[in-house]
Design a protein around this motif. Structure first.
Motif, mmCIF file in Angstrom:
data_model
loop_
_atom_site.group_PDB
_atom_site.id
_atom_site.type_symbol
_atom_site.label_atom_id
_atom_site.label_comp_id
_atom_site.label_asym_id
_atom_site.label_seq_id
_atom_site.Cartn_x
_atom_site.Cartn_y
_atom_site.Cartn_z
ATOM 1 N N VAL A 1 0.842 -1.206 0.000
ATOM 2 C CA VAL A 1 0.000 0.000 0.000
ATOM 3 C C VAL A 1 0.875 1.252 0.000
ATOM 4 C CG1 VAL A 1 -1.683 1.316 1.355
ATOM 5 C CG2 VAL A 1 -1.989 -1.148 1.028
ATOM 6 N N THR B 1 3.873 1.436 -1.191
ATOM 7 C CA THR B 1 4.464 1.503 -2.526
ATOM 8 C C THR B 1 3.471 2.087 -3.522
ATOM 9 O OG1 THR B 1 5.795 -0.446 -2.011
ATOM 10 C CG2 THR B 1 5.617 0.157 -4.323
ATOM 11 N N ALA B 2 2.198 1.743 -3.384
ATOM 12 C CA ALA B 2 1.167 2.292 -4.265
ATOM 13 C C ALA B 2 1.071 3.807 -4.123
ATOM 14 C CB ALA B 2 -0.179 1.639 -3.968
ATOM 15 N N VAL B 3 1.177 4.291 -2.894
ATOM 16 C CA VAL B 3 1.151 5.744 -2.671
ATOM 17 C C VAL B 3 2.367 6.399 -3.325
ATOM 18 C CG1 VAL B 3 1.280 7.547 -0.896
ATOM 19 C CG2 VAL B 3 -0.227 5.574 -0.572
ATOM 20 N N ALA C 1 4.122 5.260 -5.875
ATOM 21 C CA ALA C 1 3.977 5.192 -7.336
ATOM 22 C C ALA C 1 3.013 6.259 -7.846
ATOM 23 C CB ALA C 1 3.502 3.802 -7.749
ATOM 24 N N ALA C 2 1.914 6.466 -7.146
ATOM 25 C CA ALA C 2 0.954 7.499 -7.552
ATOM 26 C C ALA C 2 1.582 8.888 -7.470
ATOM 27 C CB ALA C 2 -0.294 7.421 -6.677
ATOM 28 N N ALA D 1 -2.206 8.386 -12.074
ATOM 29 C CA ALA D 1 -1.756 8.117 -10.703
ATOM 30 C C ALA D 1 -2.439 6.874 -10.141
ATOM 31 C CB ALA D 1 -2.025 9.326 -9.814
ATOM 32 N N VAL D 2 -3.728 6.714 -10.390
ATOM 33 C CA VAL D 2 -4.457 5.550 -9.896
ATOM 34 C C VAL D 2 -3.941 4.278 -10.562
ATOM 35 C CG1 VAL D 2 -6.733 4.420 -9.889
ATOM 36 C CG2 VAL D 2 -6.526 6.809 -9.209
ATOM 37 N N ALA E 1 -0.722 3.298 -8.972
ATOM 38 C CA ALA E 1 -0.967 2.680 -7.665
ATOM 39 C C ALA E 1 -1.458 1.241 -7.823
ATOM 40 C CB ALA E 1 -1.980 3.501 -6.869
ATOM 41 N N ALA F 1 1.388 -1.013 -8.653
ATOM 42 C CA ALA F 1 2.183 -1.316 -7.454
ATOM 43 C C ALA F 1 1.512 -2.405 -6.618
ATOM 44 C CB ALA F 1 2.387 -0.059 -6.616
ATOM 45 N N ILE G 1 8.760 0.909 -8.336
ATOM 46 C CA ILE G 1 7.945 -0.204 -7.866
ATOM 47 C C ILE G 1 8.803 -1.457 -7.708
ATOM 48 C CG2 ILE G 1 6.076 -1.796 -8.497
ATOM 49 C CD1 ILE G 1 4.662 0.635 -9.785
#
Length: 175
Positions: A25, A27-29, A31-32, A68-69, A72, A75, A135
């Motif tokens: 999670v 990492t997703a932030v 990446a976004a 961005a989504v 995420a 990721a 990522i």
């Protein structure tokens, strides 16, 4: 004392899923945010049309949010892939590395093959490269930290390490 577990069922390495997915999670932030920063730099500093017409301004239109989504989601998919590889393959880091390199290569080459402005191709490819590398590196290092030495099913099965402590010295030396 031996470092091996007493129960052979615990001898298989496992993964701490909670730590892995918490890192996924995060990492997703990251990446976004990389996607947003990349788009802001491309549009705001270099005035390059990336995913939206120039007239939509530095922030762009809904495509910025979509980009961005999607970063995420990628990721989170990479985290899921790493989790699967960690429990199912003998060398998860090697397989994950190859898969991420090839997926990132596709994400870089794909915009270069489109029939749009050259600057938009290069900017999009660079943003995709940075997102893919981030990522791959973050998920790899995070998964290494989420690996456990032994697979645990219950807290009672958790291995404990007994230290051989020397006897405390007597208060007075025997003479």
């Amino acid at each position: 004392m031996s470092d091996y577990p007493r129960d052979p069922r615990q001898a298989q390495p496992g993964v701490d899923a909670a730590r892995l997915w918490a890192g996924g999670v995060a990492t997703a932030v990251v990446a976004a945010l990389i996607a947003i920063v990349g788009l802001l730099i491309a549009r705001g500093i270099f005035a390059v049309e990336v995913l939206a017409p120039k007239g939509d301004g530095v922030w762009g239109n809904a495509s910025t949010t979509t980009y961005a989504v999607v970063a995420a989601i990628v990721a989170l998919l990479a985290t899921g892939l790493m989790h699967l590889l960690s429990v199912a393959t003998p060398a998860p880091g090697q397989f994950f590395g190859w898969i991420m390199v090839l997926a990132t290569a596709i994400a870089v080459v794909l915009p270069l093959s489109l029939t749009v402005n050259v600057s938009a191709k290069i900017a999009t490819a660079l943003i995709n490269l940075v997102i893919g590398l981030a990522i791959a590196v973050i998920v790899s290092s995070m998964a290494a930290n989420a690996r456990t030495r032994y697979r645990r099913t219950t807290p009672e099965q958790a291995p404990t390490r007994q230290w051989d402590r020397p006897e405390p010295p007597s208060r007075y030396y025997d003479s």
